[in-house]
Design an enzyme around this catalytic site. Structure first.
Site, mmCIF file in Angstrom:
data_model
loop_
_atom_site.group_PDB
_atom_site.id
_atom_site.type_symbol
_atom_site.label_atom_id
_atom_site.label_comp_id
_atom_site.label_asym_id
_atom_site.label_seq_id
_atom_site.Cartn_x
_atom_site.Cartn_y
_atom_site.Cartn_z
ATOM 1 N N GLY A 11 0.765 -1.241 0.000
ATOM 2 C CA GLY A 11 0.000 0.000 0.000
ATOM 3 C C GLY A 11 0.795 1.288 0.000
ATOM 4 O O GLY A 11 0.282 2.318 0.439
ATOM 5 N N THR A 12 2.021 1.284 -0.528
ATOM 6 C CA THR A 12 2.783 2.542 -0.549
ATOM 7 C C THR A 12 2.136 3.562 -1.491
ATOM 8 O O THR A 12 2.052 4.744 -1.156
ATOM 9 C CB THR A 12 4.259 2.308 -0.939
ATOM 10 O OG1 THR A 12 4.313 1.639 -2.200
ATOM 11 C CG2 THR A 12 4.977 1.487 0.121
ATOM 12 N N ASN A 13 1.683 3.122 -2.670
ATOM 13 C CA ASN A 13 0.994 4.045 -3.573
ATOM 14 C C ASN A 13 -0.321 4.519 -2.966
ATOM 15 O O ASN A 13 -0.679 5.693 -3.091
ATOM 16 C CB ASN A 13 0.759 3.402 -4.943
ATOM 17 C CG ASN A 13 1.995 3.443 -5.812
ATOM 18 O OD1 ASN A 13 2.497 4.499 -6.144
ATOM 19 N ND2 ASN A 13 2.506 2.273 -6.170
ATOM 20 N N LYS A 64 -16.125 -15.607 -8.834
ATOM 21 C CA LYS A 64 -15.733 -14.257 -9.247
ATOM 22 C C LYS A 64 -16.944 -13.380 -9.547
ATOM 23 O O LYS A 64 -16.951 -12.186 -9.229
ATOM 24 C CB LYS A 64 -14.796 -14.312 -10.450
ATOM 25 C CG LYS A 64 -14.299 -12.939 -10.841
ATOM 26 C CD LYS A 64 -13.338 -12.933 -12.006
ATOM 27 C CE LYS A 64 -12.978 -11.482 -12.325
ATOM 28 N NZ LYS A 64 -12.136 -11.315 -13.461
ATOM 29 N N ILE A 92 -10.205 -6.842 -13.453
ATOM 30 C CA ILE A 92 -11.543 -6.285 -13.230
ATOM 31 C C ILE A 92 -12.501 -6.876 -14.263
ATOM 32 O O ILE A 92 -12.219 -6.844 -15.462
ATOM 33 C CB ILE A 92 -11.519 -4.747 -13.354
ATOM 34 C CG1 ILE A 92 -10.554 -4.133 -12.342
ATOM 35 C CG2 ILE A 92 -12.920 -4.158 -13.218
ATOM 36 C CD1 ILE A 92 -10.988 -4.181 -10.911
ATOM 37 N N ASN A 106 -5.416 2.398 -13.688
ATOM 38 C CA ASN A 106 -4.463 1.451 -13.109
ATOM 39 C C ASN A 106 -3.041 1.965 -13.296
ATOM 40 O O ASN A 106 -2.732 2.655 -14.262
ATOM 41 C CB ASN A 106 -4.599 0.090 -13.803
ATOM 42 C CG ASN A 106 -3.713 -0.969 -13.174
ATOM 43 O OD1 ASN A 106 -3.640 -1.099 -11.968
ATOM 44 N ND2 ASN A 106 -3.029 -1.729 -14.006
ATOM 45 N N HIS A 108 0.751 0.449 -13.708
ATOM 46 C CA HIS A 108 1.431 -0.816 -14.036
ATOM 47 C C HIS A 108 2.941 -0.587 -14.082
ATOM 48 O O HIS A 108 3.400 0.363 -14.720
ATOM 49 C CB HIS A 108 0.939 -1.354 -15.384
ATOM 50 C CG HIS A 108 1.497 -2.701 -15.697
ATOM 51 N ND1 HIS A 108 1.072 -3.846 -15.052
ATOM 52 C CD2 HIS A 108 2.460 -3.082 -16.566
ATOM 53 C CE1 HIS A 108 1.762 -4.880 -15.522
ATOM 54 N NE2 HIS A 108 2.605 -4.443 -16.431
#
Length: 194
Positions: A11-13, A64, A92, A106, A108
């Site tokens: 979770g740094t971003n 899912k 997703i 997103n 990447h």
């Protein structure tokens, strides 16, 4: 604009974005962290920052489709307008894509279309490339194939290890993602006010 961030890991971003939302450096309201791993460190970050969070797994939901239907309902309950993926390691599916067209982005850790999917940094290093990069893109039904918003190259140095290269890629992410999120949120807020 009410925003949700999806994350699966450290979770740094997430934390960098959350702090900028909280400090009003990015317009809009960060209303929810969703995490698909109940023990992920990102949840502790959300708790520390006072951000509402929710977590459940595909296994809990049975499959899912049921998972994504439950997730859409959760997003409706929180009145979410926009989704930011920050280390969310699931593709997703259509229930969410249909409900949020062109409203999911997103980050990447590769210069797409190079190295879509998992382990992008490791794969670029193993292939002895001289550069990799970071891509921010809209999500579509494919694997890291949505329209690209922006990209930045990151050099791979001759003496790089996975640790040193990851650190440089993450530093690029931490600088680039908040800039792009701020631009998008500013643009969406202006449209909403018209």
């Amino acid at each position: 604009m009410r925003v949700a961030i999806f994350a699966s890991g450290n979770g740094t971003n997430f934390e960098i974005l959350a702090q900028q939302f909280l400090n009003q450096q990015i317009p809009g309201q960060l209303s929810l962290l969703f995490c698909d791993h109940p023990q992920a460190p990102v949840i502790k970050r959300a708790e520390r920052l006072g951000i509402a969070w929710e977590t459940f797994t595909v296994k809990e939901c049975g499959n899912k489709v049921a998972y994504e239907q439950r997730l859409v309902q959760l997003l409706k309950d929180y009145k979410i307008d926009f989704i930011i993926l920050a280390g969310y390691l699931r593709v997703i599916g259509s229930p969410i894509l249909d409900y949020y067209p062109k409203r999911i982005i997103n980050l990447h850790p590769a210069y797409l279309p190079e190295y879509p999917g998992l382990h992008s940094i490791e794969r670029a290093l193993a292939d002895k490339k001289t550069q990799t990069g970071v891509t921010i893109h809209y999500i579509d039904a494919g694997l890291d194939s949505g329209p690209i918003i922006t990209q930045k190259r990151v050099p791979i140095l001759p003496n790089d290890t996975l640790t040193t290269l990851e650190a440089r890629v993450h530093a690029c992410e931490h600088q680039l993602y908040p800039q792009v999120v701020k631009q998008l949120m500013t643009a969406f807020e202006k449209k909403e006010q018209i």
